[in-house]
Write an enzyme that holds these catalytic residues in place. Structure first.
Site, mmCIF file in Angstrom:
data_model
loop_
_atom_site.group_PDB
_atom_site.id
_atom_site.type_symbol
_atom_site.label_atom_id
_atom_site.label_comp_id
_atom_site.label_asym_id
_atom_site.label_seq_id
_atom_site.Cartn_x
_atom_site.Cartn_y
_atom_site.Cartn_z
ATOM 1 C CE1 TYR A 147 -3.675 2.537 0.581
ATOM 2 C CE2 TYR A 147 -2.381 3.314 2.451
ATOM 3 C CZ TYR A 147 -3.436 3.484 1.567
ATOM 4 O OH TYR A 147 -4.242 4.583 1.675
ATOM 5 C CG ASP A 245 5.884 3.620 0.756
ATOM 6 O OD1 ASP A 245 6.194 4.371 1.719
ATOM 7 O OD2 ASP A 245 4.714 3.443 0.391
ATOM 8 C CE LYS A 273 1.121 4.864 8.378
ATOM 9 N NZ LYS A 273 1.173 4.299 7.058
#
Ligand SMILES: *Cc1c(COP(=O)(O)O)cnc(C)c1O
Length: 439
Positions: A147, A245, A273
């Site tokens: 994702y 990523d 994050k």
């Protein structure tokens, strides 16, 4: 089974549904795949969440990763308060942005320049645009089960063939928007080779491969070292930009994310994050040659009203400062993650329930699955009904797990061995209840 009183959360959820689509601002929060009502959270303290009914939960979600020091960390809050008293946003440069960029560059090999955005979605979207500009090619490769946020060209499912262009995985994404996205199989280098061949045959070739080097969005599924090295070589051979990523794994699996485990470097790296410490932050960075193409120096446009927001930067800076001051933290968090997953595995074994577990630093995952999980197809064979029962049982006993098996779990620095032990005792009761029910 005892049930928590959750009348307030039920009311809050009903009220939210009147004015917010589905009652939530990110779909997984609605608990659709595990059932029940999501607790509405009043506050967080350290390892704990407290909901609107006053129930207290041990939190293994930690805002989906950012809160490596747990909720309401005093130092981070102090830094944030100090900054916000001077203003919330200026839309003009501040030295806080430079300071956070320097911290990240010092820890990550192969990053010369950074740019901050406000989410992981923006970071990956912008990195892909840059890669296309740099290589002057159009196609991109992503992996099934990874994702990278919700931008149009990344919302794709694998097609039916071996190496095919994807199909939109969401309504509202035209086929035309994903016709440049090829979907490969995680940990399978042959599938990447096939995608490259297909792209070079039918178009002008592959601009970039984007990958979660430690995937946390199909459950926790790391790459093998061999695969990641082969992927790096393949990208070099075909003039393809490799985008790591690390929105989730960066500063979570280790201080330098996947680099610690593999020693393989991307040309571009995306963050989010943890680098925002709980505030909305994303970033992408990479080698000078590529980053210099960004506007205002280059012709690749990218912008953001709240990009590099001072309050968000100071939350990130405070978090990174604390991480650097505490070099043993990842080892400590990892040993708690191992205590938890090994404990769960022992309990499952006792009741003849197949369970696969995985740990990378402060990230952990588990699958109710007979076989080891190395990719999305393996993960999909997991028992989702069993997980739903386990999740509900744990929630009733005051343990807040991600409401899907296909997510990573997170340890925070406010947890200790005694706390994990108490979680395992409750897990044993839940599994006992489930297995009685099964019989
Ligand atoms: C969370 C995540 C994103 C998206 O970040 P948002 O801030 O939710 O847009 C992208 N990539 C990975 C690997 C993620 O875990």
């Amino acid at each position: 089974m005892e049930f928590l009183n959750n009348l307030n959360s039920i009311n809050d959820f009903n009220e939210a549904k009147q004015v917010i689509a589905g009652g939530v601002n990110s779909p997984v929060r609605a608990f659709k795949s595990v059932g029940g009502t999501p607790p509405f959270i009043r506050e967080g303290r350290g390892a704990y969440l407290i909901d609107e009914d006053g129930n207290k939960y041990i939190d293994f979600v930690q805002s989906w990763g950012p809160l490596i020091f747990g909720h309401s960390d005093e130092y981070i809050q102090e830094m944030v308060l100090h900054t916000l008293k001077k203003g919330l946003s200026f839309g003009a440069p501040t030295t806080l942005e430079t300071a956070l960029a320097k911290e990240i560059i010092a820890l990550y090999e192969g990053i010369d320049k950074i740019r901050f955005v406000s989410s992981g979605t923006e970071a990956t979207m912008s990195a892909i645009r840059l890669a296309r500009a740099y290589t002057k090619k159009d196609d991109i490769i992503k992996f099934e089960g990874c994702y990278h946020g919700h931008s149009d060209s990344l919302l794709v499912n694998a097609g039916s063939g071996l190496a095919t262009f994807g199909n939109p995985s969401s309504l509202g994404v035209p086929q035309d928007f994903v016709k440049h996205t090829l979907v490969a199989h995680y940990n399978d280098i042959t599938s990447v080779e096939l995608c490259i061949k297909e792209s070079e045959k039918s178009g002008n070739g592959v601009a970039c491969v984007i990958i979660e080097p430690i995937a946390g969005n199909m459950g926790l599924v790391p790459t093998t070292k061999e695969f990641l090295k082969d992927l790096r070589d393949l990208c070099n051979q075909h003039n393809i930009v490799l985008i790591m990523d690390e929105v989730m794994s960066g500063f979570r699996a280790a201080l330098n994310g996947s680099q610690n485990f593999y020693g393989v470097y991307g040309d571009l790296v995306t963050f989010g994050k943890v680098i925002g410490g709980g505030m909305p932050v994303g970033a992408f960075g990479g080698i000078e040659e590529i980053m210099s193409l960004l506007s205002p120096n280059g012709a690749v446009y990218q912008a953001g009203t709240l990009s590099g927001n001072p309050v968000a930067m100071s939350a990130g800076l405070a978090t990174l400062e604390k991480l650097k001051q505490n070099p043993k933290i990842y080892q400590n968090l990892e040993s708690l993650a191992l205590q938890l997953t090994e404990g769960l595995q022992n309990i499952a074994q006792e009741f003849s329930i197949p369970l696969q577990v995985c740990v990378r630093g402060s990230m952990f995952g588990f699958f109710f699955n007979e076989n080891p999980v190395n990719n999305f197809k393996d993960a999909q064979k997991s028992d989702t009904e069993m997980f739903a029962k386990f999740h509900q049982g744990m929630l009733q006993k005051g343990i807040y797990l991600a409401p899907s098996q296909f997510e990573s779990g997170f340890i925070c620095s406010c947890m200790d061995e005694d706390l994990i032990q108490s979680v395992l005792e409750r897990a044993r009761e839940v599994i006992l209840e489930i297995s009685n029910y099964e019989r």
